[in-house]
Design a protein around this motif. Structure first.
Motif, PDB file in Angstrom:
ATOM      1  N   GLU A   1       0.222 -19.896 -36.664  1.00  0.00           N
ATOM      2  CA  GLU A   1      -0.378 -21.185 -37.010  1.00  0.00           C
ATOM      3  C   GLU A   1      -0.895 -22.689 -35.679  1.00  0.00           C
ATOM      4  O   GLU A   1      -1.865 -23.688 -35.946  1.00  0.00           O
TER       5      GLU A   1
ATOM      6  N   SER B   1       2.159 -39.507 -40.793  1.00  0.00           N
ATOM      7  CA  SER B   1       2.683 -40.362 -40.684  1.00  0.00           C
ATOM      8  C   SER B   1       2.113 -41.282 -41.393  1.00  0.00           C
ATOM      9  O   SER B   1       0.803 -41.821 -40.619  1.00  0.00           O
TER      10      SER B   1
ATOM     11  N   GLY C   1       5.587 -25.888 -33.447  1.00  0.00           N
ATOM     12  CA  GLY C   1       5.365 -25.499 -34.480  1.00  0.00           C
ATOM     13  C   GLY C   1       6.641 -24.543 -34.586  1.00  0.00           C
ATOM     14  O   GLY C   1       6.817 -24.442 -33.567  1.00  0.00           O
TER      15      GLY C   1
ATOM     16  N   PHE D   1       0.730 -36.647 -36.689  1.00  0.00           N
ATOM     17  CA  PHE D   1       0.726 -35.688 -37.757  1.00  0.00           C
ATOM     18  C   PHE D   1       1.337 -34.172 -38.414  1.00  0.00           C
ATOM     19  O   PHE D   1       1.771 -33.973 -36.798  1.00  0.00           O
ATOM     20  N   ASN D   2       1.000 -33.840 -39.593  1.00  0.00           N
ATOM     21  CA  ASN D   2       2.147 -32.623 -39.741  1.00  0.00           C
ATOM     22  C   ASN D   2       1.200 -31.895 -40.512  1.00  0.00           C
ATOM     23  O   ASN D   2       0.645 -32.481 -41.545  1.00  0.00           O
ATOM     24  N   LYS D   3       1.410 -31.082 -40.273  1.00  0.00           N
ATOM     25  CA  LYS D   3       0.635 -29.993 -41.094  1.00  0.00           C
ATOM     26  C   LYS D   3       2.104 -28.969 -41.920  1.00  0.00           C
ATOM     27  O   LYS D   3       2.363 -28.402 -41.238  1.00  0.00           O
ATOM     28  N   LYS D   4       1.954 -28.562 -43.308  1.00  0.00           N
ATOM     29  CA  LYS D   4       3.398 -27.635 -43.651  1.00  0.00           C
ATOM     30  C   LYS D   4       2.577 -26.840 -44.477  1.00  0.00           C
ATOM     31  O   LYS D   4       1.421 -26.418 -45.303  1.00  0.00           O
ATOM     32  N   ALA D   5       2.623 -25.001 -43.723  1.00  0.00           N
ATOM     33  CA  ALA D   5       2.225 -24.062 -44.532  1.00  0.00           C
ATOM     34  C   ALA D   5       3.049 -23.420 -45.551  1.00  0.00           C
ATOM     35  O   ALA D   5       4.269 -24.522 -44.866  1.00  0.00           O
TER      36      ALA D   5
ATOM     37  N   ALA E   1      -4.847 -24.557 -34.363  1.00  0.00           N
ATOM     38  CA  ALA E   1      -4.626 -25.840 -34.446  1.00  0.00           C
ATOM     39  C   ALA E   1      -5.245 -25.975 -33.078  1.00  0.00           C
ATOM     40  O   ALA E   1      -6.195 -27.009 -33.490  1.00  0.00           O
TER      41      ALA E   1
ATOM     42  N   ILE F   1       5.500 -25.175 -39.932  1.00  0.00           N
ATOM     43  CA  ILE F   1       5.347 -26.676 -39.616  1.00  0.00           C
ATOM     44  C   ILE F   1       4.701 -26.602 -38.568  1.00  0.00           C
ATOM     45  O   ILE F   1       4.774 -25.975 -38.023  1.00  0.00           O
TER      46      ILE F   1
END
Length: 107
Positions: free
Chosen positions: A35, A1, A30, A8-12, A39, A16
């Protein structure tokens, strides 16, 4: 962010993953078990990590799960604070303001 360097974020495509770092603790949440596993594997390849399982306690907040969802509580923090200040055996007492409010609002 951009505003929080510990978030921290990861959008697939349909999920998420959010990773929060605080000192030497990491919270990984998530909506995709796969996912999250990916991670964890990534982190284990690059850092020494230890999976402590589902989150139960973090920064003075207890985390409990039930069939309706997640419940957050600071009960343990408050009990420890009362113990440390010698007030664990103290008895509750209504303040004059609360007592006056109750008396004014009775039918």
């Amino acid at each position: 962010s951009p505003l929080d360097h510990s978030l921290f974020n990861k959008k697939a495509s349909r999920c998420i993953i959010v990773l929060v770092v605080y000192v030497d603790d990491i919270i990984l949440i998530g909506d995709s078990d796969q996912e999250i596993s990916d991670a964890k594997l990534f982190l284990q390849k690059h850092f020494v990590t230890k999976d402590l399982g589902p989150l139960r306690y973090f920064l003075g907040i207890e985390v409990a799960r039930n069939r309706d969802g997640v419940v957050l509580s600071q009960r343990k923090y408050v009990l420890d604070l009362l113990q440390d200040t010698g007030m664990l055996e103290a008895k509750p007492k209504l303040s004059l303001l609360v007592k006056a409010f109750w008396e004014l609002n009775q039918c």
